[in-house]
Design an enzyme around this catalytic site. Sequence first.
Site, mmCIF file in Angstrom:
data_model
loop_
_atom_site.group_PDB
_atom_site.id
_atom_site.type_symbol
_atom_site.label_atom_id
_atom_site.label_comp_id
_atom_site.label_asym_id
_atom_site.label_seq_id
_atom_site.Cartn_x
_atom_site.Cartn_y
_atom_site.Cartn_z
ATOM 1 N N GLY A 33 3.587 73.634 33.078
ATOM 2 C CA GLY A 33 2.340 74.233 32.581
ATOM 3 C C GLY A 33 1.404 73.160 32.024
ATOM 4 N N ARG B 290 4.762 73.710 39.855
ATOM 5 C CA ARG B 290 6.186 73.970 39.625
ATOM 6 C C ARG B 290 6.872 73.846 40.980
ATOM 7 N NH1 ARG B 290 4.094 77.570 35.500
ATOM 8 N NH2 ARG B 290 4.653 76.644 33.504
ATOM 9 N N ASP C 160 10.235 70.390 28.886
ATOM 10 C CA ASP C 160 11.684 70.251 29.017
ATOM 11 C C ASP C 160 12.149 70.234 30.487
ATOM 12 O OD1 ASP C 160 14.163 70.560 27.062
ATOM 13 O OD2 ASP C 160 14.610 71.717 28.869
ATOM 14 N N THR D 288 2.935 70.414 26.074
ATOM 15 C CA THR D 288 2.979 71.854 26.319
ATOM 16 C C THR D 288 2.346 72.536 25.124
ATOM 17 O OG1 THR D 288 4.420 73.804 26.266
ATOM 18 C CG2 THR D 288 5.419 71.759 25.540
ATOM 19 N N ASP E 298 3.275 75.216 23.923
ATOM 20 C CA ASP E 298 4.301 75.981 23.185
ATOM 21 C C ASP E 298 4.957 75.205 22.041
ATOM 22 O OD1 ASP E 298 3.859 78.120 24.812
ATOM 23 O OD2 ASP E 298 5.604 77.805 26.096
ATOM 24 N N ASP F 45 7.604 73.562 22.118
ATOM 25 C CA ASP F 45 9.035 73.903 22.111
ATOM 26 C C ASP F 45 9.913 72.733 22.573
ATOM 27 O OD1 ASP F 45 8.181 73.926 24.722
ATOM 28 O OD2 ASP F 45 9.172 75.794 25.284
ATOM 29 N N ARG G 291 6.816 81.529 25.367
ATOM 30 C CA ARG G 291 7.875 82.208 26.112
ATOM 31 C C ARG G 291 9.173 82.210 25.313
ATOM 32 N NH1 ARG G 291 7.847 80.260 31.988
ATOM 33 N NH2 ARG G 291 7.833 78.291 30.881
HETATM 34 P P1 ADP Z 1 8.060 72.357 31.754
HETATM 35 O O1 ADP Z 1 8.183 70.950 32.172
HETATM 36 O O2 ADP Z 1 6.747 72.654 31.107
HETATM 37 O O3 ADP Z 1 9.254 72.837 30.949
HETATM 38 P P2 ADP Z 1 9.075 73.851 34.036
HETATM 39 O O4 ADP Z 1 10.296 74.353 33.340
HETATM 40 O O5 ADP Z 1 8.309 74.822 34.872
HETATM 41 O O6 ADP Z 1 7.984 73.265 33.051
HETATM 42 O O7 ADP Z 1 9.524 72.597 34.921
HETATM 43 C C1 ADP Z 1 8.573 71.883 35.659
HETATM 44 C C2 ADP Z 1 9.217 71.332 36.897
HETATM 45 O O8 ADP Z 1 10.269 70.423 36.533
HETATM 46 C C3 ADP Z 1 9.902 72.362 37.774
HETATM 47 O O9 ADP Z 1 9.008 73.057 38.618
HETATM 48 C C4 ADP Z 1 10.845 71.462 38.580
HETATM 49 O O10 ADP Z 1 10.126 70.784 39.576
HETATM 50 C C5 ADP Z 1 11.288 70.452 37.516
HETATM 51 N N1 ADP Z 1 12.555 70.910 36.927
HETATM 52 C C6 ADP Z 1 12.731 71.898 36.033
HETATM 53 N N2 ADP Z 1 14.040 72.082 35.762
HETATM 54 C C7 ADP Z 1 14.728 71.172 36.508
HETATM 55 C C8 ADP Z 1 16.102 70.866 36.702
HETATM 56 N N3 ADP Z 1 17.065 71.522 36.059
HETATM 57 N N4 ADP Z 1 16.428 69.883 37.568
HETATM 58 C C9 ADP Z 1 15.464 69.193 38.231
HETATM 59 N N5 ADP Z 1 14.149 69.452 38.107
HETATM 60 C C10 ADP Z 1 13.755 70.424 37.264
HETATM 61 O O1 F6P Z 2 2.666 76.436 28.900
HETATM 62 C C1 F6P Z 2 3.696 77.268 28.418
HETATM 63 C C2 F6P Z 2 3.391 78.667 28.763
HETATM 64 O O2 F6P Z 2 2.077 78.821 28.342
HETATM 65 C C3 F6P Z 2 4.233 79.784 28.193
HETATM 66 O O3 F6P Z 2 3.950 80.156 26.874
HETATM 67 C C4 F6P Z 2 3.959 80.889 29.164
HETATM 68 O O4 F6P Z 2 4.944 81.854 29.187
HETATM 69 C C5 F6P Z 2 3.916 80.150 30.453
HETATM 70 O O5 F6P Z 2 3.449 78.849 30.141
HETATM 71 C C6 F6P Z 2 3.082 80.806 31.490
HETATM 72 O O6 F6P Z 2 2.720 79.864 32.455
HETATM 73 P P1 F6P Z 2 2.366 80.196 33.961
HETATM 74 O O7 F6P Z 2 1.449 81.344 33.938
HETATM 75 O O8 F6P Z 2 1.758 78.930 34.440
HETATM 76 O O9 F6P Z 2 3.664 80.503 34.624
#
Ligand code: ADP
Ligand code: F6P
Length: 344
Positions: free
Chosen positions: A33, A94, A125, A148, A150, A152, A194
């Site tokens: 995000g 993503r 994360d 982010t 959030d 978090d 979230r």
């Molecule tokens: P954020 O980085 O904000 O937590 P996401 O959880 O959507 O956002 O993760 C972003 C991207 O990081 C995912 O679309 C994927 O490409 C990669 N990613 C997330 N989790 C994993 C994982 N367990 N192993 C490898 N790549 C990951």
């Molecule tokens: O950036 C974090 C966050 O804003 C969360 O609070 C929310 O649930 C999520 O992203 C929604 O993101 P998207 O609509 O891009 O899936």
Amino acid sequence: MSQSHDPLSNLESFSPPGQPAMLSHIGIYTSGGDSPGMNAAIRAVTRTALHHKIKVSGILHGYRGLLNMEMKSLEPGDMGNILQRGGTILRTARVPEFKDAPIRAKAAANVRAAGLDALICIGGDGSFTGARLLWQEHRIPIIGLPATIDNDIAGTESTIGFDTAVNTALDAIDRIRETADSHERLFIVEVMGRDTGFIAIETGLAGGAEEVFFAESHVTVEQAIDGVRRGMARGKRSSILITAEGKKPGRAYDLAEQIRKKAGWDAKVCILGHIQRGGAPSAFDRNLASRMGAAAVEALRRGYCDAMMSWTRGRIDAVPLKDVIGRHKRVPEELIKLARILAT
Ligand code: ADP
Ligand code: F6P
């Protein structure tokens, strides 16, 4: 923002896993995000690297760009006029397939083919999990910048974008308070978050909300109704309840329905949604992103990798990614108590 202006001065919490590195070319990407301040971070990384004669390639669309070789050289001119802009000039995405090892092997081969010595990942994360695997499986040095709305991410008191999102939500709450007061109404405002309630608690505290709902606040609808009644008894003309969206946006409507059934009140609902993700970054977020971005390049030059830049007690530092990923950062109990005391 205060304290040391030397981005190197606080890199003291753990020893660099590698030797000081001769970097000639690094890659930078935003992932997951978006959050206000990502552009300020890209600018700080790029300008600091170019200052040290290190080339910078911007990787577009997060991990998708690594897989498809969507990269462009970042020049000083590209960094003009982006400091104050929300979103990310590198775009984001993503990419679920990055969880597969063979896919990551392809990305690592592309990193080598592009001649990149190290990567800087701006994200959360999930993005750091992918980045850390690139280090563990393919020895690609990586530094994360926590971004982010959030907030978090463990290991840092604030993430890039959180302060802006809180201010955006607070501005909305102040506006809602005016119409709520005029009509003597109860509002339920839903903010993002979230897995955590950081935006909810900080806007609740700063906006004088009667109650704040999120997983760790453990508040019941009955308690919230009692709080609103107490406020009405001492002459309050309006009430605002704040809820974090939780797993699924729309939770505010469920709360409104429960309040209607239990108290007979017609609560108005306002879901702030993605408004909180956009907008010009606050001064705090621009400075945080600038300092973290500059420090990330310095950290790489000193041989740090597999680490995230952090903001703790007014200092920029580096923390190992293993101490960050998968840790649940909780809203401090004192903040929850304080919001409740100040609302009564
Ligand atoms: P954020 O980085 O904000 O937590 P996401 O959880 O959507 O956002 O993760 C972003 C991207 O990081 C995912 O679309 C994927 O490409 C990669 N990613 C997330 N989790 C994993 C994982 N367990 N192993 C490898 N790549 C990951
Ligand atoms: O950036 C974090 C966050 O804003 C969360 O609070 C929310 O649930 C999520 O992203 C929604 O993101 P998207 O609509 O891009 O899936």
